[in-house]
Structure formats: structure tokens, C-alpha cells
Design an enzyme around this catalytic site. Structure first.
Site, PDB file in Angstrom:
ATOM      1  N   TYR A 294     -36.190  51.312  26.533  1.00  0.00           N
ATOM      2  CA  TYR A 294     -37.061  52.330  27.177  1.00  0.00           C
ATOM      3  C   TYR A 294     -36.521  53.201  28.024  1.00  0.00           C
ATOM      4  O   TYR A 294     -36.547  54.404  27.942  1.00  0.00           O
ATOM      5  CB  TYR A 294     -38.260  51.810  27.469  1.00  0.00           C
TER       6      TYR A 294
ATOM      7  N   SER B 170     -40.650  59.722  31.927  1.00  0.00           N
ATOM      8  CA  SER B 170     -41.115  58.753  32.745  1.00  0.00           C
ATOM      9  C   SER B 170     -40.135  58.368  33.860  1.00  0.00           C
ATOM     10  O   SER B 170     -39.301  59.358  34.088  1.00  0.00           O
ATOM     11  CB  SER B 170     -40.989  57.332  31.914  1.00  0.00           C
TER      12      SER B 170
END
Length: 300
Positions: free
Chosen positions: A185, A172
Site C-alpha cells: 500500500y 495517503s
């Protein structure tokens, strides 16, 4: 001083390789064939994993599809078969190491050696540190990074033996840039990017240059993973756009894929610009999404 002088001696190489890199941007890259390759995709029951499976199916790869959702993975497998590919669906909990190892053993015994591994499964909890429960933090790391170790240990030996294969890490933009209320995350995705980079170097050190690596680092994608996401970097990405870029990156053996490409610029300037200017720049980027805030100040 000695190291500085050694670096100066490398300047001619820097110029040559920079010009070579610029020239390659204008030369179309040859795409490799994945016909007949055994491709394993984790988190293939929905979103990016599902669409990636469809693209490999169109190219006549043999699909091994993992997901914790039985209904979702069976739907993906059925569509892959409709597209003319062989597809095998497995219900696998990627937060469970033993489940990964036992499922990997079945794959090798019943189907064969995986030659392309796409570690796509992921979880996210949009909350600050205090609202994120301990089991949620553990699961974030178990799925988003530790599973990459277990799948690689299961399938990489055959790739290395044949000096042929491809490990794909779906990370990501949050694996390069810290974002508030995504602490677990971001940390897990930073680790996933580190996994990709270190594995790339390790394969080179072991002279397994036929085993390729690719890492995908997109901005927000319209898959329901985040609620009401937005950023001034650009509109929320459509899954089809991301998968198209991912497949192109895999087929041309690109090591790092940033979507949008402006994210790569941010990763560079973050290392060289003054901290106060970076704070201003991050406000301009203006990352937003719905999150749960558990922190309470005194008196509240």
C-alpha cells in the site's frame, strides 16, 4: 561551487516568495465554479468517492461515477440525481486497463469530455510482505497507481486541448511516510504522489497551466478501509471532514492537501533530522491497526 553561488543569488527571491506565501494564508482564496463541469470519480460507490460525488452534485456538476460494485454505484447515482444533478453510473474494474479504456470511450461518446477527473479508487491489504499474496500486490498497484495512468491517458488530451481541467489524485499519508505491514500500500501511494508531482511538472513544461492538479494525503479515515486504526497524530478522521477539505482544495486549486496538517511537518523533518531521533519520533506517532503477520522466525 558555481551551483552554490547561483543558489545564493536566489536568496532575495526566496525571501520575497516566502513573505508572499505567508501573506496569502490570511487572504481567503477565491473558489472556482464547477457548475456544468463533467466530473468523473472512480471508486464512487462508497466512502470518500460517494461523498465527493454528493458535493459535486450539490454544485450542479454532471457526474460520471465508476465503481466495481454495481449496487453501490447505482445508489450513489440515485442520490446525486435526488440532489438535482445529472449522474451516469458505470460498473468499471479499475484494476483492468482495457476495462478503463473501453469505459472511457463510452463516456466520451455518450456524455462528453471529462473536465475534472478524481482518481479515488483504492485497495489495501494490511499484512506483512510474506502474508501479502502476489496477486494482492499486483492488484494494489493496478488500482492505486496504474489506473491513474490509464484514466489520465484517456481524459487528459481533451483537457490539454482546451487548456482547462483538473486531475485529482487521492493518495495517503502513507504516500510520504513508510508504515510497517503496509508495504504494498505504501509503495503504491508513494507512486501515486510521484505521479501527481511529475504530472504537475509535465503540464507546466507543456504550458498547459489551465489544467490543475490536486493530491489528497489523509491519515486514517473512518470508512472501514483499515481495522481498528489509531495514531497519536490525532483521532481517526471522519469522511465528511476529509471530503470538506478535499472539495475546498479542488475549488481553490490547492496542489497538496495533508490531513491533519501535521503530516506535512513530518515529511519535512524526516529529511533533516538524525535517523535515531526519527526512530524515536515514529514510536511516539504510534501507528496501529489490525494486520496479518506471515513471517516466522527459525524455530517457530
Amino acid at each position: 561551487m558555481k551551483f552554490f553561488l547561483q543558489c545564493l543569488q536566489l536568496l532575495p527571491l526566496l525571501v520575497i516568495f516566502t513573505l508572499e506565501s505567508l501573506l496569502k494564508r490570511f487572504i481567503p482564496k477565491k473558489r472556482k465554479s464547477v457548475t456544468g463541469e463533467i466530473v468523473l470519480i472512480t471508486g464512487a460507490g462508497h466512502g470518500i468517492g460517494r461523498l465527493t460525488a454528493y458535493e459535486f452534485a450539490k454544485r450542479k456538476s454532471k457526474l460520471v461515477l465508476w465503481d466495481i460494485n454495481k449496487h453501490g454505484i447505482e445508489d450513489t447515482a440515485a442520490e446525486c440525481r435526488r440532489l438535482g444533478a445529472k449522474a451516469h453510473a458505470f460498473v468499471v474494474d479499475c484494476s483492468n486497463r482495457e476495462d478503463i479504456y473501453s469505459s472511457a470511450k463510452k463516456v466520451k461518446e455518450e456524455i462528453g469530455d471529462v473536465s475534472i477527473l478524481v482518481n479515488n479508487a483504492g485497495v489495501v491489504y494490511t499484512s506483512d510482505l510474506f502474508a501479502t499474496q502476489d496477486p494482492q500486490i499486483e492488484k494494489t498497484f493496478e488500482v492505486n497507481v496504474l489506473a491513474h495512468f490509464w484514466t489520465a491517458k484517456a481524459f487528459l488530451p481533451a483537457m490539454m486541448k482546451n487548456n482547462h481541467g483538473h486531475i485529482v489524485t487521492v493518495a495517503s499519508a502513507a504516500g510520504h511516510i513508510g508504515v510497517p505491514f503496509l508495504l504494498a500500500y505504501c509503495s503504491s501511494k508513494f507512486a501515486a504522489v510521484g505521479f501527481h508531482k511529475a504530472l504537475t511538472e509535465e503540464l507546466a513544461a507543456l504550458e498547459r497551466t489551465g489544467v490543475k492538479t490536486t493530491c489528497l494525503c489523509p491519515n486514517f479515515i473512518n470508512t472501514g478501509f483499515f481495522k481498528n486504526p489509531s495514531t497519536d497524530l490525532g483521532p481517526t478522521l471522519e469522511p465528511e471532514e476529509v471530503v470538506d477539505r478535499l472539495m475546498n482544495g479542488i475549488l481553490t486549486e490547492q496542489k497538496m492537501i495533508f490531513i491533519p496538517s501535521s503530516i506535512s511537518f513530518l515529511t519535512v523533518v524526516e529529511k533533516i533530522l538524525p535517523e535515531r531521533f526519527l526512530a524515536f519520533l515514529k514510536r511516539k506517532v504510534n501507528v496501529r491497526f489490525d494486520a496479518v503477520i506471515g513471517y516466522k522466525t527459525k524455530g517457530q
